[in-house]
Design a protein around this motif. Structure first.
Motif, mmCIF file in Angstrom:
data_model
loop_
_atom_site.group_PDB
_atom_site.id
_atom_site.type_symbol
_atom_site.label_atom_id
_atom_site.label_comp_id
_atom_site.label_asym_id
_atom_site.label_seq_id
_atom_site.Cartn_x
_atom_site.Cartn_y
_atom_site.Cartn_z
ATOM 1 N N ASP A 273 0.852 -1.185 0.000
ATOM 2 C CA ASP A 273 0.000 0.000 0.000
ATOM 3 C C ASP A 273 0.887 1.233 0.000
ATOM 4 O O ASP A 273 1.973 1.229 0.565
ATOM 5 N N LYS B 276 1.001 5.303 1.000
ATOM 6 C CA LYS B 276 0.346 6.378 1.742
ATOM 7 C C LYS B 276 0.906 7.691 1.224
ATOM 8 O O LYS B 276 2.122 7.879 1.160
ATOM 9 N N THR C 281 -4.517 6.411 1.575
ATOM 10 C CA THR C 281 -3.836 5.149 1.335
ATOM 11 C C THR C 281 -4.408 4.504 0.080
ATOM 12 O O THR C 281 -5.618 4.374 -0.056
ATOM 13 N N THR D 148 -3.654 1.229 -2.934
ATOM 14 C CA THR D 148 -2.852 0.058 -3.261
ATOM 15 C C THR D 148 -1.782 0.504 -4.261
ATOM 16 O O THR D 148 -1.944 1.512 -4.954
#
Length: 62
Positions: free
Chosen positions: A29, A31, A42, A44
């Motif tokens: 992930d 951020k 956030t 993927t």
């Protein structure tokens, strides 16, 4: 390519009006933090790669 702490531009802007994001976490992930309102999002890695337009500023310019 992009690295941690780079400032990137995404294809769609944030509702606050800014379109610059700072990468603060990388892994499965991603951020990112909006540079206009400091909101954290956030995504993927797949979604991040699809939405990335370009790197505006590298974190460590050597």
């Amino acid at each position: 390519m992009y690295e941690l702490n780079d400032i990137v531009e995404m294809r769609k802007g944030h509702p606050c009006g800014a379109n610059a994001w700072k990468i603060v976490r990388m892994g499965a992930d991603m951020k990112v933090v909006c540079q206009g309102c400091q909101r954290q999002v956030t995504l993927t890695r797949h979604d991040f790669d699809k939405r990335l337009k370009r790197v505006l500023e590298k974190a460590n310019e050597d």
